[in-house]
Design an enzyme around this catalytic site. Sequence first.
Site, PDB file in Angstrom:
ATOM      1  N   GLY D  11       0.829  -1.204   0.000  1.00 54.13           N
ATOM      2  CA  GLY D  11       0.000   0.000   0.000  1.00 54.13           C
ATOM      3  C   GLY D  11       0.857   1.245   0.000  1.00 54.13           C
ATOM      4  O   GLY D  11       1.839   1.324   0.740  1.00 54.13           O
ATOM      5  N   ARG D  72       0.551  -4.589  -4.675  1.00 52.91           N
ATOM      6  CA  ARG D  72       0.596  -5.789  -3.841  1.00 52.91           C
ATOM      7  C   ARG D  72       0.899  -6.946  -4.793  1.00 52.91           C
ATOM      8  O   ARG D  72       0.397  -7.000  -5.908  1.00 52.91           O
ATOM      9  CB  ARG D  72      -0.743  -5.999  -3.135  1.00 52.91           C
ATOM     10  CG  ARG D  72      -1.120  -4.805  -2.252  1.00 52.91           C
ATOM     11  CD  ARG D  72      -2.222  -5.165  -1.270  1.00 52.91           C
ATOM     12  NE  ARG D  72      -2.727  -3.959  -0.603  1.00 52.91           N
ATOM     13  CZ  ARG D  72      -2.145  -3.406   0.466  1.00 52.91           C
ATOM     14  NH1 ARG D  72      -1.061  -3.927   0.979  1.00 52.91           N
ATOM     15  NH2 ARG D  72      -2.671  -2.318   1.016  1.00 52.91           N
ATOM     16  N   ASP D 103       5.127  -4.642   6.121  1.00 59.87           N
ATOM     17  CA  ASP D 103       5.603  -5.961   6.528  1.00 59.87           C
ATOM     18  C   ASP D 103       5.599  -6.974   5.374  1.00 59.87           C
ATOM     19  O   ASP D 103       6.538  -7.758   5.221  1.00 59.87           O
ATOM     20  CB  ASP D 103       4.829  -6.483   7.747  1.00 59.87           C
ATOM     21  CG  ASP D 103       3.365  -6.716   7.443  1.00 59.87           C
ATOM     22  OD1 ASP D 103       2.856  -6.120   6.470  1.00 59.87           O
ATOM     23  OD2 ASP D 103       2.733  -7.495   8.177  1.00 59.87           O
ATOM     24  N   THR D 126       4.404   2.649   5.718  1.00 55.20           N
ATOM     25  CA  THR D 126       3.082   2.038   5.874  1.00 55.20           C
ATOM     26  C   THR D 126       2.240   2.874   6.820  1.00 55.20           C
ATOM     27  O   THR D 126       2.698   3.220   7.909  1.00 55.20           O
ATOM     28  CB  THR D 126       3.169   0.598   6.425  1.00 55.20           C
ATOM     29  OG1 THR D 126       1.863   0.231   6.934  1.00 55.20           O
ATOM     30  CG2 THR D 126       4.163   0.458   7.545  1.00 55.20           C
ATOM     31  N   ASP D 128      -0.124   1.822   8.450  1.00 53.98           N
ATOM     32  CA  ASP D 128      -0.518   0.992   9.593  1.00 53.98           C
ATOM     33  C   ASP D 128       0.462   1.118  10.753  1.00 53.98           C
ATOM     34  O   ASP D 128       0.111   0.866  11.897  1.00 53.98           O
ATOM     35  CB  ASP D 128      -0.592  -0.482   9.177  1.00 53.98           C
ATOM     36  CG  ASP D 128      -1.687  -0.729   8.162  1.00 53.98           C
ATOM     37  OD1 ASP D 128      -2.550   0.152   8.000  1.00 53.98           O
ATOM     38  OD2 ASP D 128      -1.661  -1.786   7.515  1.00 53.98           O
ATOM     39  N   ASP D 130       2.829  -0.763  11.714  1.00 53.65           N
ATOM     40  CA  ASP D 130       2.871  -1.995  12.505  1.00 53.65           C
ATOM     41  C   ASP D 130       4.197  -2.746  12.383  1.00 53.65           C
ATOM     42  O   ASP D 130       4.239  -3.949  12.612  1.00 53.65           O
ATOM     43  CB  ASP D 130       1.707  -2.907  12.102  1.00 53.65           C
ATOM     44  CG  ASP D 130       1.695  -3.198  10.614  1.00 53.65           C
ATOM     45  OD1 ASP D 130       2.509  -2.601   9.877  1.00 53.65           O
ATOM     46  OD2 ASP D 130       0.880  -4.027  10.179  1.00 53.65           O
ATOM     47  N   ARG D 163     -25.789  13.659  16.945  1.00 49.90           N
ATOM     48  CA  ARG D 163     -25.745  12.303  16.408  1.00 49.90           C
ATOM     49  C   ARG D 163     -24.591  11.471  16.951  1.00 49.90           C
ATOM     50  O   ARG D 163     -23.559  11.992  17.347  1.00 49.90           O
ATOM     51  CB  ARG D 163     -25.591  12.355  14.891  1.00 49.90           C
ATOM     52  CG  ARG D 163     -26.891  12.644  14.197  1.00 49.90           C
ATOM     53  CD  ARG D 163     -26.713  12.472  12.698  1.00 49.90           C
ATOM     54  NE  ARG D 163     -28.029  12.534  12.040  1.00 49.90           N
ATOM     55  CZ  ARG D 163     -28.208  12.602  10.750  1.00 49.90           C
ATOM     56  NH1 ARG D 163     -27.158  12.632   9.934  1.00 49.90           N
ATOM     57  NH2 ARG D 163     -29.408  12.646  10.221  1.00 49.90           N
ATOM     58  N   ARG D 172      -5.939  -2.534   9.369  1.00 52.78           N
ATOM     59  CA  ARG D 172      -5.908  -3.999   9.234  1.00 52.78           C
ATOM     60  C   ARG D 172      -5.769  -4.715  10.578  1.00 52.78           C
ATOM     61  O   ARG D 172      -6.742  -4.886  11.285  1.00 52.78           O
ATOM     62  CB  ARG D 172      -4.799  -4.424   8.256  1.00 52.78           C
ATOM     63  CG  ARG D 172      -5.159  -4.014   6.825  1.00 52.78           C
ATOM     64  CD  ARG D 172      -4.181  -4.602   5.858  1.00 52.78           C
ATOM     65  NE  ARG D 172      -2.831  -4.113   6.164  1.00 52.78           N
ATOM     66  CZ  ARG D 172      -1.720  -4.621   5.688  1.00 52.78           C
ATOM     67  NH1 ARG D 172      -1.767  -5.628   4.855  1.00 52.78           N
ATOM     68  NH2 ARG D 172      -0.546  -4.107   5.996  1.00 52.78           N
ATOM     69  N   LYS D 213     -27.851  10.931  27.921  1.00 49.75           N
ATOM     70  CA  LYS D 213     -28.591  11.456  29.068  1.00 49.75           C
ATOM     71  C   LYS D 213     -27.930  12.745  29.572  1.00 49.75           C
ATOM     72  O   LYS D 213     -28.599  13.730  29.886  1.00 49.75           O
ATOM     73  CB  LYS D 213     -28.596  10.396  30.176  1.00 49.75           C
ATOM     74  CG  LYS D 213     -29.628  10.651  31.263  1.00 49.75           C
ATOM     75  CD  LYS D 213     -29.718   9.450  32.208  1.00 49.75           C
ATOM     76  CE  LYS D 213     -30.407   9.843  33.516  1.00 49.75           C
ATOM     77  NZ  LYS D 213     -30.223   8.815  34.545  1.00 49.75           N
ATOM     78  N   SER D 219     -22.815  15.302  20.417  1.00 48.66           N
ATOM     79  CA  SER D 219     -22.349  14.257  19.517  1.00 48.66           C
ATOM     80  C   SER D 219     -21.642  13.169  20.317  1.00 48.66           C
ATOM     81  O   SER D 219     -21.251  13.376  21.467  1.00 48.66           O
ATOM     82  CB  SER D 219     -21.370  14.854  18.516  1.00 48.66           C
ATOM     83  OG  SER D 219     -20.319  15.505  19.198  1.00 48.66           O
ATOM     84  N   GLU D 226     -10.694  -1.170  11.245  1.00 48.13           N
ATOM     85  CA  GLU D 226     -11.340  -2.010  10.223  1.00 48.13           C
ATOM     86  C   GLU D 226     -11.149  -3.489  10.549  1.00 48.13           C
ATOM     87  O   GLU D 226     -10.268  -3.867  11.315  1.00 48.13           O
ATOM     88  CB  GLU D 226     -10.775  -1.688   8.835  1.00 48.13           C
ATOM     89  CG  GLU D 226      -9.296  -1.959   8.687  1.00 48.13           C
ATOM     90  CD  GLU D 226      -8.760  -1.620   7.299  1.00 48.13           C
ATOM     91  OE1 GLU D 226      -9.520  -1.567   6.324  1.00 48.13           O
ATOM     92  OE2 GLU D 226      -7.539  -1.375   7.200  1.00 48.13           O
TER      93      GLU D 226
END
Lengths: 334, 334, 334, 334
Positions: D11, D72, D103, D126, D128, D130, D163, D172, D213, D219, D226
């Site tokens: 990525g 990839r 990785d 990356t 991520d 990680d 909301r 990931r 409450k 909000s 993910e």
Amino acid sequence: MKKIAVITSGGDAPGMNACIRAIVNTAWQEGIDIVGYRHGFRGIVEGLSQPIHPDDMRLVSQRGGTFLKSARYPEFQRDDIAIQAAEQLDADGVDALIVIGGDGSFRGAHHLSKFWSKQVIGIPGTIDNDLTGTDVAIGFSTAVDNAVEAIDKIRETAEAMARVFIIEVMGRRAGFLGLHAAIAAAAEAMILPEIDPQPSLGDLADNIRQARKKFPDGSYIVILSENLWPGGVHGLAENLSQATQITCHPCPLGHLQRGGRPNAQDRILATQLGQSAISAILSGSSDMMIGFANEHVVEVPITRTFTRDKPLDQSLVDLQFSLQGVNFTSENGR
Amino acid sequence: MKKIAVITSGGDAPGMNACIRAIVNTAWQEGIDIVGYRHGFRGIVEGLSQPIHPDDMRLVSQRGGTFLKSARYPEFQRDDIAIQAAEQLDADGVDALIVIGGDGSFRGAHHLSKFWSKQVIGIPGTIDNDLTGTDVAIGFSTAVDNAVEAIDKIRETAEAMARVFIIEVMGRRAGFLGLHAAIAAAAEAMILPEIDPQPSLGDLADNIRQARKKFPDGSYIVILSENLWPGGVHGLAENLSQATQITCHPCPLGHLQRGGRPNAQDRILATQLGQSAISAILSGSSDMMIGFANEHVVEVPITRTFTRDKPLDQSLVDLQFSLQGVNFTSENGR
Amino acid sequence: MKKIAVITSGGDAPGMNACIRAIVNTAWQEGIDIVGYRHGFRGIVEGLSQPIHPDDMRLVSQRGGTFLKSARYPEFQRDDIAIQAAEQLDADGVDALIVIGGDGSFRGAHHLSKFWSKQVIGIPGTIDNDLTGTDVAIGFSTAVDNAVEAIDKIRETAEAMARVFIIEVMGRRAGFLGLHAAIAAAAEAMILPEIDPQPSLGDLADNIRQARKKFPDGSYIVILSENLWPGGVHGLAENLSQATQITCHPCPLGHLQRGGRPNAQDRILATQLGQSAISAILSGSSDMMIGFANEHVVEVPITRTFTRDKPLDQSLVDLQFSLQGVNFTSENGR
Amino acid sequence: MKKIAVITSGGDAPGMNACIRAIVNTAWQEGIDIVGYRHGFRGIVEGLSQPIHPDDMRLVSQRGGTFLKSARYPEFQRDDIAIQAAEQLDADGVDALIVIGGDGSFRGAHHLSKFWSKQVIGIPGTIDNDLTGTDVAIGFSTAVDNAVEAIDKIRETAEAMARVFIIEVMGRRAGFLGLHAAIAAAAEAMILPEIDPQPSLGDLADNIRQARKKFPDGSYIVILSENLWPGGVHGLAENLSQATQITCHPCPLGHLQRGGRPNAQDRILATQLGQSAISAILSGSSDMMIGFANEHVVEVPITRTFTRDKPLDQSLVDLQFSLQGVNFTSENGR
């Protein structure tokens, strides 16, 4: 019609690239080749041409500036230089020329047309937005957004420190950018070239003192068009600091107003005008600007675009004067 | 420990609001009330206090500036003024004070501690990032981003017009902002207060001429720290224009560097430091700064933060000097 | 005329705050008090009113959302609920009501006018821009900018990975946002509710395959209005992936389109419409929308705004269809 | 050492372009040629090489994505494919390879090193974040900023409409992006893969009800990594809506997190790592990652980067859990 040339000229304006894309893609469908000259009129004279194909246009719309490069080129007012350009265009087999730029560029386009018999079309691209016959020019909307985004940031520090800022925006001889920025930024005061008479130093100082009295913790922002006050933004800040005994900080926004990704509105406008310029050429127009008025594409004689002064929208001027500082300058009407 | 006071002092820095939120929310869990004084040390002296509750903190983290207002207040160097502040804090029942600010504010904090027996803790908040003992200060990262975003815009117009820009960034006596901006913006030259000897006018002019020769169409950007060149950015631009016979445009970035939404990094740092300041107070620390070094929260004697010069990261200086303009100044090593 | 009430209703739109500021500051000069009800029509029924003074309006223009809060409130179609609202307005001494919102809110405004004899004025505020009688609504321009900024980012990763993205934009039953985003983002395809017939799956798949063949390294972006394809953006992505054997990635942009700082254009529009709404009330208008058409403020019967379908600008639709994918779908015309 | 090859793999991550610039400009000074293969490992196998010169690098640092393209390429796990790559590198006269990626790319780099005797160096890129052995990876900081900027916009509409939003961020199998976004956005809840046990649906629902409450107008934002909840963000939103009888809106942020201009921090990091990778090669390192730990460049065996799990910073996890929703979940400790 086999070959159309395009240049970007004068100060660059965000959206010029999207305009070139529309020109190239539209022409290609009509079987017309597009050639670009780099650096505006100077590039024509020096023969700095490059063919442009739709494949090159895939990713240019979102870029600021102009990949064709632009330039200011006062020499083009000379007849011999314009004749050289005409000869070069002929030598290159160019059938029509599109000039994307402001009033100086359009004077150049018109000057060229005296020595070159082919079609010349102008597309308004100037952050000053001072061309008569078009409500908007490519780059104006983005420049306003750039200015307002910067002013929003300055507002935050101004508010934190309870400061007065005098912010200088671009515009040379026209207050469009200043006016729109002042309304959008909810400025406390604005000084534009078209306002007559200008507010006096005494009035400005009184206003700042009133604001400070009402909101001792608050910020105060003056929008000043460039080239307007003696000594510019530094002069005004110094004069006001002396008159009010409150430090007024000068802040020229500078060239960041001109750069950056074009906003959506400028890209759409640029795309419309680019396509319409090809249509205008195919329908035989020349010495015309393709502009945008009352939400429609229009054709305007290019000589009209720079020979008449374009007034500010008075309703917007009144709007800003009516709302600015209403809470420290006027009494509740009741 | 029943009541802790907090002030933001000196130039505002984006992230100060997120820091106050962390202080308030952390204290609340410990059963400690937070009171804020507006306008920094001046607000203590004038008794401008307001209680702050977690409910008020729901939406402040993303705002620039400081909702508590800040101020420069040189009078606080006087003993009688500091004594007044100490008396006010006692009168308000304050058990500890957190000062978010830069070196001037920390001098003030230390000065106060001579006359006030309770705990005083500093949190570094300054876009100059010139405090010894902490790798970063709240606001520095956002200020770099603000500067680089503006420079990216200027790069686009500079590239379109083939122009040289001298861009002045903040930093007063420290080049951190200039150094980081220069690397991130891939500037062609940088002039920072810590560089000794400074590049000469002749060297700078040579470099610009070489760049112009190699890339006649290209832009060239010099990053200049404020207060550095005689006449500042305008002086340098004029000197370079004369020396090179190429117009060099001055562009001071100004106060937009200071404002704006804090970036994620500054909000996270501010949140960490805010929480740690409460922990430090609960563990009995005083006259200390809560900083961040080697990716960990650290405590540093506050007197050390402003009495020793904090050097630039030499590896970053070397990095920029090594990469800037490599393509027009040096030969391929092979 | 002593007291005017204002509500923001339906989906919030960036610029609503600037509009309220203009209403409040204009009214104040006329000696009229402004009261706001929170949460739209529901707030009227529940009596959630708050007076608003120009001093509260100093720093709201640059904020997204609406500080008055908004709400969807379908119950307001019932007569008894509308009668309750009318009684509450009378009890609060309200002489006129301004409703900032979209078509549902304007239906509500008209419904109320059957049971309340005072003046009711609508101001268009909807990112869908689907109100007849006004070229633009507050929030539309910013929503387009938000969408295009996100798509520009997606374009960069799409280009890096040579990917096809199906991007879903808001718009419910109207393609304005999708159309403007598609042009500005130079999308390769667009699917809008107003296009009839819609492109078939086969045509879309052919187009993607052609693009991939011509630009194996390139990105391809489809703009899809929400609620349009069976299964929405995920359904279309799956269908296209199967048909082309090229992975097509779904990407719903979601609510970030709605939020964020209003751009300059929306703040200016909002300011104009807010001031004009007060003028319209003072001149006796009722059951009218204050809109903007052909660059001028206009008054339009409110019943006309939601009973007639507002068509897309066909010249913009043609523009996008003509330029999108020209380099892989059509031959050079020559 | 005459020729070094570089690829971007997996990525794409913002800052990769700045990294390539540093590699190219550094190598050039040492007399080393740089060649890039497009599309990562696949490009090596297919021989898609291009020489890169410092002149090409003038304007790439500020661009997102990677001009070298990425991909990839799971096929690279096969020995025969890796052998093909080794042969191609030898045929092209490459003396060392730099792999910028995550990785999966580092596994590929290590796999290649079994069949190719020359030096292989990894640079972490990356979003991520990680990879074990480096505090940060290129692109992580910008991705957090992209996410937080989007969440800030969603916060404004969430606040206007009172909301609940469930916002899905990338990551990931790693919660770094989610954790940093949650702190910076002052989220009310976060669900990350590393948290064990995960909060139960009942606990989440209780929390939302408490918040509603306490702040009926407010909000509430949940950050969800993910691939975590059954049915993802839509599943969680549906489950929570049912459990609370309050509509919870799902909002996947999607690929905009990955794109966009790299922020200053990522450009600086990328520049440091790129230069250091050349130094590492010249000093003979191989099968190593050039990372950044405790504010210094480090070398880490590449096999260590992907074989050990990298934990979240527990102090940041505790920080967020301690501050989130403190005003509706806990009593004042006093």
